[in-house]
Design a protein around this motif. Sequence first.
Motif, PDB file in Angstrom:
ATOM      1  N   ALA A  34       5.479 -11.294  -0.197  1.00 32.38           N
ATOM      2  CA  ALA A  34       5.389 -10.173   0.742  1.00 32.38           C
ATOM      3  C   ALA A  34       4.769  -8.985   0.031  1.00 32.38           C
ATOM      4  N   GLU A  35       4.147  -8.098   0.820  1.00 37.22           N
ATOM      5  CA  GLU A  35       3.679  -6.831   0.242  1.00 37.22           C
ATOM      6  C   GLU A  35       4.598  -5.713   0.707  1.00 37.22           C
ATOM      7  N   ALA A  36       5.059  -4.904  -0.246  1.00 34.78           N
ATOM      8  CA  ALA A  36       5.887  -3.746   0.082  1.00 34.78           C
ATOM      9  C   ALA A  36       4.986  -2.611   0.551  1.00 34.78           C
ATOM     10  N   LEU A  37       5.243  -2.083   1.746  1.00 32.65           N
ATOM     11  CA  LEU A  37       4.432  -0.989   2.283  1.00 32.65           C
ATOM     12  C   LEU A  37       5.335   0.194   2.612  1.00 32.65           C
ATOM     13  N   LEU A  38       5.016   1.322   2.029  1.00 32.03           N
ATOM     14  CA  LEU A  38       5.851   2.517   2.138  1.00 32.03           C
ATOM     15  C   LEU A  38       5.706   3.176   3.511  1.00 32.03           C
ATOM     16  N   ARG A  39       6.816   3.649   4.044  1.00 35.38           N
ATOM     17  CA  ARG A  39       6.832   4.337   5.337  1.00 35.38           C
ATOM     18  C   ARG A  39       7.585   5.656   5.211  1.00 35.38           C
ATOM     19  N   SER A  49       1.577   7.990   8.563  1.00 34.79           N
ATOM     20  CA  SER A  49       0.903   6.872   7.910  1.00 34.79           C
ATOM     21  C   SER A  49       0.746   7.119   6.408  1.00 34.79           C
ATOM     22  N   PRO A  50       0.867   6.063   5.599  1.00 27.59           N
ATOM     23  CA  PRO A  50       0.653   6.227   4.156  1.00 27.59           C
ATOM     24  C   PRO A  50      -0.751   6.742   3.846  1.00 27.59           C
ATOM     25  N   ALA A  51      -1.715   6.402   4.705  1.00 29.07           N
ATOM     26  CA  ALA A  51      -3.078   6.896   4.496  1.00 29.07           C
ATOM     27  C   ALA A  51      -3.069   8.425   4.478  1.00 29.07           C
ATOM     28  N   ASN A  94       2.057  -1.698  -4.353  1.00 26.27           N
ATOM     29  CA  ASN A  94       0.840  -0.924  -4.617  1.00 26.27           C
ATOM     30  C   ASN A  94       1.110   0.132  -5.665  1.00 26.27           C
ATOM     31  N   LYS A  95       0.202   0.252  -6.606  1.00 22.90           N
ATOM     32  CA  LYS A  95       0.388   1.262  -7.630  1.00 22.90           C
ATOM     33  C   LYS A  95      -0.850   2.151  -7.722  1.00 22.90           C
ATOM     34  N   SER A  96      -0.641   3.435  -7.549  1.00 23.48           N
ATOM     35  CA  SER A  96      -1.732   4.402  -7.570  1.00 23.48           C
ATOM     36  C   SER A  96      -2.237   4.620  -9.000  1.00 23.48           C
ATOM     37  N   ILE A  98      -2.920   7.304 -10.375  1.00 25.47           N
ATOM     38  CA  ILE A  98      -2.190   8.451 -10.928  1.00 25.47           C
ATOM     39  C   ILE A  98      -0.991   7.977 -11.752  1.00 25.47           C
ATOM     40  N   GLN A  99      -0.319   6.940 -11.259  1.00 29.23           N
ATOM     41  CA  GLN A  99       0.856   6.434 -11.969  1.00 29.23           C
ATOM     42  C   GLN A  99       0.485   5.842 -13.330  1.00 29.23           C
ATOM     43  N   PHE A 100      -0.734   5.300 -13.410  1.00 26.21           N
ATOM     44  CA  PHE A 100      -1.179   4.719 -14.681  1.00 26.21           C
ATOM     45  C   PHE A 100      -1.475   5.795 -15.714  1.00 26.21           C
ATOM     46  N   ILE A 126       1.723  -6.331  -9.254  1.00 24.70           N
ATOM     47  CA  ILE A 126       1.263  -4.950  -9.103  1.00 24.70           C
ATOM     48  C   ILE A 126      -0.135  -4.960  -8.495  1.00 24.70           C
ATOM     49  N   GLU A 127      -0.295  -4.254  -7.370  1.00 20.56           N
ATOM     50  CA  GLU A 127      -1.611  -4.170  -6.727  1.00 20.56           C
ATOM     51  C   GLU A 127      -2.342  -2.920  -7.207  1.00 20.56           C
ATOM     52  N   ILE A 128      -3.530  -3.143  -7.755  1.00 19.47           N
ATOM     53  CA  ILE A 128      -4.355  -2.022  -8.201  1.00 19.47           C
ATOM     54  C   ILE A 128      -5.700  -2.083  -7.482  1.00 19.47           C
ATOM     55  N   LEU A 156      -5.901  -7.478  -7.428  1.00 19.50           N
ATOM     56  CA  LEU A 156      -6.942  -6.485  -7.208  1.00 19.50           C
ATOM     57  C   LEU A 156      -7.103  -6.301  -5.700  1.00 19.50           C
ATOM     58  N   ASP A 157      -6.644  -5.136  -5.213  1.00 13.67           N
ATOM     59  CA  ASP A 157      -6.571  -4.841  -3.781  1.00 13.67           C
ATOM     60  C   ASP A 157      -7.938  -4.412  -3.237  1.00 13.67           C
ATOM     61  N   ASP A 158      -8.134  -4.574  -1.932  1.00 13.88           N
ATOM     62  CA  ASP A 158      -9.335  -4.074  -1.239  1.00 13.88           C
ATOM     63  C   ASP A 158     -10.618  -4.523  -1.939  1.00 13.88           C
ATOM     64  N   PHE A 159     -10.627  -5.746  -2.445  1.00 13.88           N
ATOM     65  CA  PHE A 159     -11.775  -6.181  -3.236  1.00 13.88           C
ATOM     66  C   PHE A 159     -13.055  -6.187  -2.395  1.00 13.88           C
ATOM     67  N   GLY A 215      -5.899  -8.561   6.493  1.00 15.64           N
ATOM     68  CA  GLY A 215      -6.357  -8.184   7.833  1.00 15.64           C
ATOM     69  C   GLY A 215      -6.768  -9.350   8.722  1.00 15.64           C
ATOM     70  N   ILE A 216      -6.123 -10.512   8.552  1.00 10.70           N
ATOM     71  CA  ILE A 216      -6.392 -11.638   9.460  1.00 10.70           C
ATOM     72  C   ILE A 216      -5.740 -11.323  10.810  1.00 10.70           C
ATOM     73  N   GLU A 217      -6.560 -11.275  11.864  1.00  9.79           N
ATOM     74  CA  GLU A 217      -6.018 -10.874  13.164  1.00  9.79           C
ATOM     75  C   GLU A 217      -6.047 -11.981  14.208  1.00  9.79           C
ATOM     76  N   ASN A 218      -6.721 -13.094  13.911  1.00  8.87           N
ATOM     77  CA  ASN A 218      -6.692 -14.193  14.890  1.00  8.87           C
ATOM     78  C   ASN A 218      -6.837 -15.555  14.207  1.00  8.87           C
ATOM     79  N   GLN A 234      -2.886 -12.578   5.036  1.00  8.36           N
ATOM     80  CA  GLN A 234      -1.988 -11.494   5.414  1.00  8.36           C
ATOM     81  C   GLN A 234      -2.639 -10.819   6.598  1.00  8.36           C
ATOM     82  N   GLY A 235      -1.891 -10.474   7.614  1.00 11.56           N
ATOM     83  CA  GLY A 235      -2.502  -9.775   8.744  1.00 11.56           C
ATOM     84  C   GLY A 235      -1.688  -9.904  10.015  1.00 11.56           C
ATOM     85  N   TYR A 236      -2.121  -9.142  11.038  1.00  8.35           N
ATOM     86  CA  TYR A 236      -1.363  -9.081  12.285  1.00  8.35           C
ATOM     87  C   TYR A 236      -1.279 -10.432  12.985  1.00  8.35           C
ATOM     88  N   TYR A 237      -2.234 -11.336  12.711  1.00 13.40           N
ATOM     89  CA  TYR A 237      -2.144 -12.674  13.314  1.00 13.40           C
ATOM     90  C   TYR A 237      -0.814 -13.341  12.923  1.00 13.40           C
TER      91      TYR A 237
HETATM   92  P1  C2E Z   1      -3.194  -1.808   1.418  1.00 19.22           P
HETATM   93  O1  C2E Z   1      -2.420  -1.943   0.165  1.00 19.22           O
HETATM   94  O2  C2E Z   1      -4.565  -2.401   1.437  1.00 19.22           O
HETATM   95  O3  C2E Z   1      -2.268  -2.428   2.561  1.00 19.22           O
HETATM   96  C1  C2E Z   1      -2.755  -3.125   3.673  1.00 19.22           C
HETATM   97  C2  C2E Z   1      -2.808  -2.230   4.898  1.00 19.22           C
HETATM   98  O4  C2E Z   1      -3.396  -2.962   5.975  1.00 19.22           O
HETATM   99  C3  C2E Z   1      -1.436  -1.797   5.398  1.00 19.22           C
HETATM  100  O5  C2E Z   1      -1.580  -0.520   5.985  1.00 19.22           O
HETATM  101  C4  C2E Z   1      -1.144  -2.838   6.485  1.00 19.22           C
HETATM  102  O6  C2E Z   1      -0.193  -2.408   7.429  1.00 19.22           O
HETATM  103  C5  C2E Z   1      -2.516  -2.982   7.092  1.00 19.22           C
HETATM  104  N1  C2E Z   1      -2.703  -4.260   7.767  1.00 19.22           N
HETATM  105  C6  C2E Z   1      -2.058  -5.422   7.541  1.00 19.22           C
HETATM  106  N2  C2E Z   1      -2.513  -6.400   8.347  1.00 19.22           N
HETATM  107  C7  C2E Z   1      -3.487  -5.853   9.115  1.00 19.22           C
HETATM  108  C8  C2E Z   1      -4.331  -6.359  10.170  1.00 19.22           C
HETATM  109  O7  C2E Z   1      -4.299  -7.534  10.542  1.00 19.22           O
HETATM  110  N3  C2E Z   1      -5.234  -5.481  10.716  1.00 19.22           N
HETATM  111  C9  C2E Z   1      -5.307  -4.181  10.320  1.00 19.22           C
HETATM  112  N4  C2E Z   1      -6.197  -3.391  10.922  1.00 19.22           N
HETATM  113  N5  C2E Z   1      -4.502  -3.659   9.345  1.00 19.22           N
HETATM  114  C10 C2E Z   1      -3.613  -4.490   8.751  1.00 19.22           C
HETATM  115  P2  C2E Z   1      -0.558   0.683   5.692  1.00 19.22           P
HETATM  116  O8  C2E Z   1       0.835   0.146   5.598  1.00 19.22           O
HETATM  117  O9  C2E Z   1      -0.850   1.770   6.665  1.00 19.22           O
HETATM  118  O10 C2E Z   1      -0.959   1.157   4.233  1.00 19.22           O
HETATM  119  C11 C2E Z   1      -2.204   1.751   3.971  1.00 19.22           C
HETATM  120  C12 C2E Z   1      -2.427   1.891   2.494  1.00 19.22           C
HETATM  121  O11 C2E Z   1      -1.500   2.827   1.922  1.00 19.22           O
HETATM  122  C13 C2E Z   1      -2.217   0.594   1.701  1.00 19.22           C
HETATM  123  O12 C2E Z   1      -3.349  -0.240   1.809  1.00 19.22           O
HETATM  124  C14 C2E Z   1      -1.999   1.151   0.309  1.00 19.22           C
HETATM  125  O13 C2E Z   1      -3.228   1.447  -0.304  1.00 19.22           O
HETATM  126  C15 C2E Z   1      -1.276   2.464   0.586  1.00 19.22           C
HETATM  127  N6  C2E Z   1       0.169   2.268   0.340  1.00 19.22           N
HETATM  128  C16 C2E Z   1       1.138   1.758   1.121  1.00 19.22           C
HETATM  129  N7  C2E Z   1       2.337   1.732   0.482  1.00 19.22           N
HETATM  130  C17 C2E Z   1       2.118   2.245  -0.759  1.00 19.22           C
HETATM  131  C18 C2E Z   1       2.955   2.484  -1.933  1.00 19.22           C
HETATM  132  O14 C2E Z   1       4.151   2.174  -1.979  1.00 19.22           O
HETATM  133  N8  C2E Z   1       2.337   3.047  -3.025  1.00 19.22           N
HETATM  134  C19 C2E Z   1       1.003   3.373  -3.034  1.00 19.22           C
HETATM  135  N9  C2E Z   1       0.497   3.935  -4.134  1.00 19.22           N
HETATM  136  N10 C2E Z   1       0.202   3.137  -1.972  1.00 19.22           N
HETATM  137  C20 C2E Z   1       0.741   2.579  -0.854  1.00 19.22           C
END
Ligand code: C2E
Length: 256
Positions: A34-39, A49-51, A94-96, A98-100, A126-128, A156-159, A215-218, A234-237
């Motif tokens: 699983a990927e941990a996503l901060l809210r 949004s984390p963005a 995910n690790k920013s 800045i943390q490094f 760790i995702e960088i 390596l994220d967002d490659f 980002g797999i959606e279908n 990984q994705g909404y699908y």
């Molecule tokens: P990321 O690490 O690339 O995470 C994937 C983002 O894509 C997540 O957005 C996720 O909700 C979204 N996503 C997943 N599946 C799909 C899909 O099928 N379609 C679309 N359109 N989007 C999808 P989220 O949660 O809004 O996070 C955005 C970014 O914020 C993350 O991109 C990551 O870079 C950053 N982030 C989130 N949590 C943390 C954290 O704990 N620490 C740091 N440093 N950054 C974080």
Amino acid sequence: MQLTNDLRLALSKNELFIEYQPIVDLKTANVHKAEALLRWRHPEKGLISPAEFIPIAENTKLINEIGSWVLTQAIQQCAVWRRQINGRFQISVNKSPIQFYDRRPEHVDWITLLAEDPQLERAIVIEITEGLLLDATGQVKARLESYKENGIQVALDDFGTGYSSLAYLQKFDIDYLKIDQSFVANLETVLDNRVLCRTIIDMAHSLGMAVIAEGIENKVQKDILLQAGCDYGQGYYFSKSLSPLDFEAYVNINNN
Ligand code: C2E
Ligand code: MG
Ligand code: MG
């Protein structure tokens, strides 16, 4: 300015929480990652949004404290899911950059924690992002190497969205490449994206890395990636990010 002040207090006011998005093994359809996503649930503005708030956390260096908290939570959650779901369950965090660059030895503790508990071997990834590797100082390199030595994997994220310098793929020991969602979107209609995905997958495999498509959606996108040899998706699908309880319910229904 207001948001910055609010973020300073968000952690102590329990407004931050973590959701977990399933990472699916495309060949077996099982979820052992699983990927941990901060809210952030802001008391007046609602969910932010984390963005929007991660850049604020980075500019103010609050990301160091927040990031440590995310990591601690993820380790605890992974220990639970290793007992409950699968003994090799993994959570990526995910690790920013800045943390490094933070000079305090803040994360020595969690590295030791992970290294000393055999139950937690390879529990954390760790995702960088590419930018970190591009101007990696000695300190960054040393930290990445200490992960390796202590059984912590690196993704390596967002490659494909950064500079995609291929030199650093050899220079650093990367375990997973995460194909950015911009390549996965329109995979079914845009031939170029299909070619790019297949090429990234082949290259990663040749270099000994596993591939996660974001980002797999279908189903069509999933099938194309599976056929191209992609390891994980990984994705909404499959699912959006979920609370721990919802995640457990998802896995109960989904896993074989
Ligand atoms: P990321 O690490 O690339 O995470 C994937 C983002 O894509 C997540 O957005 C996720 O909700 C979204 N996503 C997943 N599946 C799909 C899909 O099928 N379609 C679309 N359109 N989007 C999808 P989220 O949660 O809004 O996070 C955005 C970014 O914020 C993350 O991109 C990551 O870079 C950053 N982030 C989130 N949590 C943390 C954290 O704990 N620490 C740091 N440093 N950054 C974080
Ligand atoms: Mg990520
Ligand atoms: Mg990403």
